[in-house]
Design an enzyme around this catalytic site. Structure first.
Site, PDB file in Angstrom:
ATOM      1  N   ARG A  15       0.838  -1.213   0.000  1.00  0.00           N
ATOM      2  CA  ARG A  15       0.000   0.000   0.000  1.00  0.00           C
ATOM      3  C   ARG A  15       0.877   1.270   0.000  1.00  0.00           C
ATOM      4  NH1 ARG A  15      -0.513   4.741   2.443  1.00  0.00           N
ATOM      5  NH2 ARG A  15      -0.034   3.772   4.431  1.00  0.00           N
ATOM      6  N   ASP A  16       1.492   1.581   1.120  1.00  0.00           N
ATOM      7  CA  ASP A  16       2.283   2.818   1.207  1.00  0.00           C
ATOM      8  C   ASP A  16       3.426   2.765   0.191  1.00  0.00           C
ATOM      9  OD1 ASP A  16       3.301   5.249   2.098  1.00  0.00           O
ATOM     10  OD2 ASP A  16       3.266   4.724   4.206  1.00  0.00           O
ATOM     11  N   HIS A 207       5.495   4.402  12.639  1.00  0.00           N
ATOM     12  CA  HIS A 207       5.437   4.384  11.163  1.00  0.00           C
ATOM     13  C   HIS A 207       6.389   5.481  10.683  1.00  0.00           C
ATOM     14  CE1 HIS A 207       2.879   4.231   7.298  1.00  0.00           C
ATOM     15  NE2 HIS A 207       3.557   5.349   7.140  1.00  0.00           N
ATOM     16  N   HIS A 209       8.935   7.138   8.037  1.00  0.00           N
ATOM     17  CA  HIS A 209       9.524   7.251   6.701  1.00  0.00           C
ATOM     18  C   HIS A 209      10.997   7.609   6.882  1.00  0.00           C
ATOM     19  CE1 HIS A 209       6.019   6.813   3.979  1.00  0.00           C
ATOM     20  NE2 HIS A 209       5.374   7.009   5.120  1.00  0.00           N
ATOM     21  N   CYS A 240       4.315   9.235   0.064  1.00  0.00           N
ATOM     22  CA  CYS A 240       2.911   9.652  -0.028  1.00  0.00           C
ATOM     23  C   CYS A 240       2.788  10.674  -1.150  1.00  0.00           C
ATOM     24  CB  CYS A 240       2.468  10.256   1.296  1.00  0.00           C
ATOM     25  SG  CYS A 240       0.814  10.962   1.229  1.00  0.00           S
ATOM     26  N   ASN A 249       8.961   4.226   3.695  1.00  0.00           N
ATOM     27  CA  ASN A 249       9.156   3.852   5.101  1.00  0.00           C
ATOM     28  C   ASN A 249      10.514   3.185   5.232  1.00  0.00           C
ATOM     29  OD1 ASN A 249       6.084   3.611   4.540  1.00  0.00           O
ATOM     30  ND2 ASN A 249       6.263   3.706   6.754  1.00  0.00           N
TER      31      ASN A 249
HETATM   32  P1  HMG Z   1     -13.262  14.194  -1.992  1.00  0.00           P
HETATM   33  O1  HMG Z   1     -13.055  14.660  -3.405  1.00  0.00           O
HETATM   34  O2  HMG Z   1     -13.280  15.223  -0.914  1.00  0.00           O
HETATM   35  O3  HMG Z   1     -14.557  13.270  -1.865  1.00  0.00           O
HETATM   36  O4  HMG Z   1     -12.142  13.122  -1.691  1.00  0.00           O
HETATM   37  P2  HMG Z   1     -16.045  13.507  -2.209  1.00  0.00           P
HETATM   38  O5  HMG Z   1     -16.803  12.744  -1.183  1.00  0.00           O
HETATM   39  O6  HMG Z   1     -16.329  14.968  -2.424  1.00  0.00           O
HETATM   40  O7  HMG Z   1     -16.220  12.734  -3.619  1.00  0.00           O
HETATM   41  C1  HMG Z   1     -15.611  13.202  -4.829  1.00  0.00           C
HETATM   42  C2  HMG Z   1     -15.407  12.041  -5.778  1.00  0.00           C
HETATM   43  O8  HMG Z   1     -14.548  11.062  -5.191  1.00  0.00           O
HETATM   44  C3  HMG Z   1     -16.695  11.313  -6.149  1.00  0.00           C
HETATM   45  O9  HMG Z   1     -16.510  10.800  -7.455  1.00  0.00           O
HETATM   46  C4  HMG Z   1     -16.701  10.144  -5.214  1.00  0.00           C
HETATM   47  O10 HMG Z   1     -17.412   9.043  -5.715  1.00  0.00           O
HETATM   48  C5  HMG Z   1     -15.217   9.809  -5.127  1.00  0.00           C
HETATM   49  P3  HMG Z   1     -17.091  11.568  -8.752  1.00  0.00           P
HETATM   50  O11 HMG Z   1     -18.561  11.682  -8.480  1.00  0.00           O
HETATM   51  O12 HMG Z   1     -16.390  12.894  -8.784  1.00  0.00           O
HETATM   52  O13 HMG Z   1     -16.702  10.653  -9.882  1.00  0.00           O
HETATM   53  N1  HMG Z   1     -14.853   9.136  -3.883  1.00  0.00           N
HETATM   54  C6  HMG Z   1     -14.304   7.905  -3.795  1.00  0.00           C
HETATM   55  N2  HMG Z   1     -13.955   7.025  -4.751  1.00  0.00           N
HETATM   56  C7  HMG Z   1     -13.427   5.866  -4.317  1.00  0.00           C
HETATM   57  N3  HMG Z   1     -13.212   5.550  -3.014  1.00  0.00           N
HETATM   58  C8  HMG Z   1     -13.557   6.417  -2.047  1.00  0.00           C
HETATM   59  C9  HMG Z   1     -14.133   7.654  -2.431  1.00  0.00           C
HETATM   60  N4  HMG Z   1     -14.571   8.722  -1.734  1.00  0.00           N
HETATM   61  C10 HMG Z   1     -15.015   9.609  -2.622  1.00  0.00           C
HETATM   62  N5  HMG Z   1     -13.335   6.111  -0.785  1.00  0.00           N
HETATM   63  C11 HMG Z   1     -10.986  11.374  -0.564  1.00  0.00           C
HETATM   64  C12 HMG Z   1     -11.941  12.567  -0.426  1.00  0.00           C
HETATM   65  C13 HMG Z   1     -10.501  11.004   0.809  1.00  0.00           C
HETATM   66  C14 HMG Z   1     -11.726  10.227  -1.198  1.00  0.00           C
HETATM   67  C15 HMG Z   1      -9.818  11.809  -1.472  1.00  0.00           C
HETATM   68  O14 HMG Z   1      -9.256  12.974  -0.923  1.00  0.00           O
HETATM   69  C16 HMG Z   1      -8.748  10.763  -1.614  1.00  0.00           C
HETATM   70  O15 HMG Z   1      -8.968   9.698  -2.173  1.00  0.00           O
HETATM   71  N6  HMG Z   1      -7.518  11.069  -1.136  1.00  0.00           N
HETATM   72  C17 HMG Z   1      -6.389  10.169  -1.267  1.00  0.00           C
HETATM   73  C18 HMG Z   1      -5.805   9.979   0.082  1.00  0.00           C
HETATM   74  C19 HMG Z   1      -4.691   8.951   0.040  1.00  0.00           C
HETATM   75  O16 HMG Z   1      -4.883   7.838  -0.396  1.00  0.00           O
HETATM   76  N7  HMG Z   1      -3.488   9.370   0.504  1.00  0.00           N
HETATM   77  C20 HMG Z   1      -2.405   8.466   0.635  1.00  0.00           C
HETATM   78  C21 HMG Z   1      -2.611   7.508   1.781  1.00  0.00           C
HETATM   79  S1  HMG Z   1      -2.335   8.259   3.371  1.00  0.00           S
HETATM   80  C22 HMG Z   1      -0.638   8.070   3.640  1.00  0.00           C
HETATM   81  O17 HMG Z   1       0.065   7.633   2.781  1.00  0.00           O
HETATM   82  C23 HMG Z   1      -0.117   8.413   5.007  1.00  0.00           C
HETATM   83  C24 HMG Z   1       0.158   7.191   5.883  1.00  0.00           C
HETATM   84  O18 HMG Z   1       1.061   6.308   5.253  1.00  0.00           O
HETATM   85  C25 HMG Z   1       0.730   7.644   7.219  1.00  0.00           C
HETATM   86  C26 HMG Z   1       1.900   8.615   7.016  1.00  0.00           C
HETATM   87  O19 HMG Z   1       2.964   8.197   6.509  1.00  0.00           O
HETATM   88  O20 HMG Z   1       1.701   9.772   7.341  1.00  0.00           O
HETATM   89  C27 HMG Z   1      -1.147   6.412   6.171  1.00  0.00           C
HETATM   90 MG    MG Z   2       3.167   6.499   5.256  1.00  0.00          MG
END
Ligand code: HMG
Ligand code: MG
Length: 302
Positions: A15-16, A207, A209, A240, A249
């Site tokens: 995933r990450d 966690h 990086h 990310c 990481n």
């Molecule tokens: P949004 O645009 O605010 O959502 O996104 P919305 O509710 O307004 O919906 C807009 C569109 O997104 C719609 O589609 C929804 O259907 C779709 P449209 O009608 O425009 O075609 N949608 C989705 N589609 C699939 N799955 C869903 C979903 N929700 C809405 N769950 C949202 C909000 C959170 C979805 C968006 O901002 C997003 O996907 N962000 C990506 C976040 C991400 O994956 N980041 C990386 C992971 S976190 C990380 O790496 C950190 C971590 O490792 C810890 C660290 O290191 O810090 C965990």
């Molecule tokens: Mg991370």
């Protein structure tokens, strides 16, 4: 507090590690990576995320990846779910644990999940409730617990605030994440101590990086506080998409080598883990981003 004698590692590589890869990685390759990780003894694997495919195209094959895994008894498979839409898609794939992911900094919350910290908690609350009712475990990732790519240094009180919110909605355990790898040992200890205001030590995971090469030192600092859950990415894959320049990481191989050398049990076979890292690195056409993996591979080559 004495250093723990056993450590549980969650490999977040699928995933990450892969979420930020520009080249599409086919679902079969991701599945084969998960199989190799479980064969190496990993008991927890963060497989994929149920986020918007427009935001993170690499994770669009989440359903296929989850369906392709031949599950091994005793292994916990987790997935990221930022909202109910993600949860509803995820639950059909039978994850053992779902992960809601928030941020200790406001700016990163907005860039990463398009809402404020308070709004994110409102979105997570029904997800957590549904998961717990369905008997699925719930983890909360807390990003930017020492530094934020947009706001700079993050104060421990911001971490305590987020941990308290996570606890309040029923999140069972949390990850103290150094998203951009700027943490150093004492800062990371302060972030963990802030989290301990709301969670017991068994419910806290590190966690880290490795962007600035501090992740192993930070791991040791966390071990000194008694933390025994850590996340790592095989072959040091990752970053990310909403934290520009941040690398992966700590490599799982590097973490396991250090822990083994300290006499700390992980249940992981380092040779098989190196094979898993070599598999995905070969696919991506690069050397593993792990000093230990490279050393082991060089030694094998003779
Ligand atoms: P949004 O645009 O605010 O959502 O996104 P919305 O509710 O307004 O919906 C807009 C569109 O997104 C719609 O589609 C929804 O259907 C779709 P449209 O009608 O425009 O075609 N949608 C989705 N589609 C699939 N799955 C869903 C979903 N929700 C809405 N769950 C949202 C909000 C959170 C979805 C968006 O901002 C997003 O996907 N962000 C990506 C976040 C991400 O994956 N980041 C990386 C992971 S976190 C990380 O790496 C950190 C971590 O490792 C810890 C660290 O290191 O810090 C965990
Ligand atoms: Mg991370």
């Amino acid at each position: 507090m004495s250093i723990p004698s056993r450590v549980q590692i969650i490999d977040v590589g699928p995933r990450d590690g892969l979420q930020n890869e520009k080249t599409p990685v086919p679902a079969e390759v991701k599945v084969a990576l998960v199989h190799r990780l479980q064969d190496a003894g990993l008991q927890e694997i963060e497989v994929t995320s149920f986020v918007s495919p427009k935001w993170v195209p690499q994770m669009a094959d989440n359903v296929d990846v989850m369906a392709g895994i031949e599950r091994k008894a005793g292994v916990r498979y987790s997935v990221l779910t930022p909202n109910l839409q993600g949860y509803e898609a995820a639950v059909k794939t039978r994850p053992d644990e779902i992960v809601v992911f928030g941020s200790a900094s406001e700016a990163f919350s907005r860039k990463n999940i398009n809402c404020s910290i308070a709004e994110s908690i409102e979105r997570f609350a029904p997800v957590v409730e549904a998961a717990l009712a369905a008997g699925i475990r719930v983890r909360g990732a807390m990003s930017c617990t020492v530094g934020c790519p947009y706001e700079g240094e993050v104060a421990p009180r911001q971490v305590a605030y987020l941990a308290g919110l996570m606890k309040g909605i029923g999140v069972q355990r949390v990850d103290v994440a150094d998203t951009i790898g700027v943490g150093t040992p004492y800062k990371v200890q302060r972030a963990i101590e802030a989290t301990l205001q709301h969670y017991g030590i068994d419910a806290v995971s590190g966690h880290f990086h490795d962007t600035y090469g501090q992740a192993l030192s930070n791991t040791l600092a966390a071990l000194e506080l008694g933390v025994w859950n850590f996340q790592a990415s095989v072959s040091g894959l990752g970053g990310c998409p909403y934290a520009k320049g941040a690398t992966g990481n700590v490599a799982t191989e590097d973490l396991v080598f250090m822990l083994q050398g300290m006499g700390i049990e992980t249940g992981i076979d380092l040779d098989k883990l190196v094979d898993a890292g070599a598999y995905i690195s070969d696919f991506l056409g690069r050397k593993p981003n792990s000093r230990v993996a490279v050393a082991v591979l060089n030694k094998r080559a003779g």
